[in-house]
Design an enzyme around this catalytic site. Structure first.
Site, PDB file in Angstrom:
ATOM      1  N   PRO A   1      -5.535 -23.664  17.523  1.00 43.42           N
ATOM      2  CA  PRO A   1      -5.557 -24.184  18.889  1.00 43.42           C
ATOM      3  C   PRO A   1      -5.310 -23.057  19.885  1.00 43.42           C
ATOM      4  O   PRO A   1      -4.574 -22.103  19.606  1.00 43.42           O
ATOM      5  CB  PRO A   1      -4.395 -25.189  18.918  1.00 43.42           C
ATOM      6  CG  PRO A   1      -4.091 -25.488  17.488  1.00 43.42           C
ATOM      7  CD  PRO A   1      -4.436 -24.257  16.727  1.00 43.42           C
ATOM      8  N   LYS A   2      -5.941 -23.160  21.055  1.00 39.79           N
ATOM      9  CA  LYS A   2      -5.717 -22.185  22.129  1.00 39.79           C
ATOM     10  C   LYS A   2      -4.725 -22.789  23.120  1.00 39.79           C
ATOM     11  O   LYS A   2      -4.984 -23.818  23.726  1.00 39.79           O
ATOM     12  CB  LYS A   2      -7.034 -21.844  22.838  1.00 39.79           C
ATOM     13  CG  LYS A   2      -6.886 -20.694  23.816  1.00 39.79           C
ATOM     14  CD  LYS A   2      -8.215 -20.328  24.444  1.00 39.79           C
ATOM     15  CE  LYS A   2      -8.087 -19.071  25.300  1.00 39.79           C
ATOM     16  NZ  LYS A   2      -7.014 -19.159  26.309  1.00 39.79           N
ATOM     17  N   TRP A   3      -3.592 -22.123  23.288  1.00 36.05           N
ATOM     18  CA  TRP A   3      -2.477 -22.660  24.064  1.00 36.05           C
ATOM     19  C   TRP A   3      -2.573 -22.259  25.528  1.00 36.05           C
ATOM     20  O   TRP A   3      -3.034 -21.167  25.858  1.00 36.05           O
ATOM     21  CB  TRP A   3      -1.156 -22.155  23.485  1.00 36.05           C
ATOM     22  CG  TRP A   3      -0.994 -22.479  22.039  1.00 36.05           C
ATOM     23  CD1 TRP A   3      -1.543 -21.811  20.973  1.00 36.05           C
ATOM     24  CD2 TRP A   3      -0.275 -23.576  21.481  1.00 36.05           C
ATOM     25  NE1 TRP A   3      -1.202 -22.425  19.800  1.00 36.05           N
ATOM     26  CE2 TRP A   3      -0.421 -23.505  20.067  1.00 36.05           C
ATOM     27  CE3 TRP A   3       0.485 -24.599  22.020  1.00 36.05           C
ATOM     28  CZ2 TRP A   3       0.161 -24.422  19.214  1.00 36.05           C
ATOM     29  CZ3 TRP A   3       1.084 -25.518  21.169  1.00 36.05           C
ATOM     30  CH2 TRP A   3       0.912 -25.422  19.786  1.00 36.05           C
TER      31      TRP A   3
ATOM     32  N   GLU B   1      -5.936 -25.701  25.714  1.00 35.58           N
ATOM     33  CA  GLU B   1      -7.120 -25.173  26.382  1.00 35.58           C
ATOM     34  C   GLU B   1      -8.384 -25.208  25.541  1.00 35.58           C
ATOM     35  O   GLU B   1      -9.482 -25.242  26.083  1.00 35.58           O
ATOM     36  CB  GLU B   1      -6.874 -23.729  26.803  1.00 35.58           C
ATOM     37  CG  GLU B   1      -5.992 -23.583  28.018  1.00 35.58           C
ATOM     38  CD  GLU B   1      -6.040 -22.167  28.557  1.00 35.58           C
ATOM     39  OE1 GLU B   1      -6.020 -22.017  29.790  1.00 35.58           O
ATOM     40  OE2 GLU B   1      -6.108 -21.219  27.761  1.00 35.58           O
ATOM     41  N   GLY B   2      -8.254 -25.162  24.223  1.00 35.08           N
ATOM     42  CA  GLY B   2      -9.451 -25.102  23.398  1.00 35.08           C
ATOM     43  C   GLY B   2      -9.143 -24.556  22.021  1.00 35.08           C
ATOM     44  O   GLY B   2      -8.130 -24.921  21.415  1.00 35.08           O
TER      45      GLY B   2
END
Length: 325
Positions: free
Chosen positions: A27-29, A174-175
């Site tokens: 996961p993009k934090w 975020e993504g």
């Protein structure tokens, strides 16, 4: 020889969230990229751009006692509030020092979400392949029983799990990040890939930069629940053809524009102000935005203009709402 933190490895944006064979995803934090090292009791906490942040986050420094000596990690500093990532709380903490930083740590505690291992008990691990670095990072968390402020970033090679992570936008994720399983850690190299969750939505053009005949960017607004037009963000720089097309749809503001006397910053968190021209808030445009919001609901990153929506009126645009708390 003294070991120093390397420059962080970087990522290139991709338009497709599909997980490729031979790659892992994380996961993009929505936080601050940070690298931390512990060496003979000395803790270095550095931002992506090299700023030393230890004084602002005393809980991270204190938590470093849990780590093995001569160890370094790459990760993301985040603050959670009411079940959601609260970037603005994190931003506010950067300016705190001393007693102020200690009070902020109690009120808005930060966590370090570790996603890579750069050094382990004196051994430089940046030349190891990602799969080996990841296994070693998981071993550190398990053997040391790391607890807050430390958190282990999830990692997977399962496409179904990746698809599930794409639904986490509601909590401020975020993504996705993608890392090749056999890749080494290359400082300052864009060897990773990133995919940002974006949504398509509408907004009202309330002002422009550039000239009315050739607008450079559009300042966008939405009405709040009290019927006031609020600023929600700005577009990226318009291509010449798009600028010409939009120019024919704009009218100079008449007296009584709701943004009269307002000033607008050049970017989220920037002190530079924009030179803007107010226009009649009548044109609705469709834009693509990511999930990053501030406390009032403004878009932190520039929106991408898709097209003018001449079939919609300002009353059809979604209301300005702040993220849930």
């Amino acid at each position: 020889m003294t070991w120093t933190l390397p420059e962080p490895m970087l990522a290139t944006s991709v338009p497709d969230p599909a997980l490729r064979p031979g790659w892992a995803s994380e996961p993009k934090w929505d936080g601050f990229r940070a690298l931390i090292s512990v060496d003979a009791g000395r803790v270095v906490l550095r931002s992506r751009r090299g700023t030393e942040m230890a004084a602002s986050f005393p809980e991270i420094v204190a938590g470093a006692a849990q780590l093995p000596d001569a160890t370094a990690m790459d990760g993301e500093l985040v603050v959670w509030e009411a079940g959601r990532l609260a970037f603005e709380r994190l931003q506010n903490r950067l300016q705190r020092r001393g007693a102020g930083a200690s009070r902020a740590a109690g009120e808005w505690p930060a966590h370090f979400v570790a996603f890579d291992l750069l050094r382990l008990s004196g051994t430089d691990t940046t030349g190891w392949p990602y799969r080996r670095r990841r296994a070693a990072l998981e071993s550190v968390f398990a053997s040391r029983r790391l607890s807050a402020p430390w958190a282990l970033c999830p990692s997977t090679t399962d496409p179904d799990t990746v698809r599930e992570w794409l639904t986490w936008a509601s909590v401020g994720m975020e993504g996705l990040l993608f890392k090749r399983l056999d890749s080494v850690y290359e400082p300052a190299v864009r060897g990773w890939r990133k995919y940002k969750v974006r949504e398509t939505t509408e907004a009202i053009v309330g002002a422009i930069t550039g000239s009315l005949a050739a607008p450079s960017s559009l300042l966008l607004g939405r009405y709040d629940d009290h019927g006031r037009l609020q600023y929600t963000g700005r577009t990226t720089t318009l291509a010449q053809a798009v600028s010409s097309a939009v120019a024919g749809l704009l009218d100079l503001a008449r007296r009584g524009h709701p943004w009269t006397g307002w000033s607008f910053s050049a970017g989220w968190g920037s002190r530079e102000t924009l030179d803007v021209t107010l226009v009649e808030p009548e044109l609705v445009v469709e834009v693509g935005v990511d999930v990053a919001r501030d406390a009032s609901g403004r878009w932190r990153h520039p929106a991408r203009l898709h097209r003018a929506r001449l079939d919609l009126s300002p009353g059809d645009v979604p209301r300005m709402t702040a993220p849930p708390r």
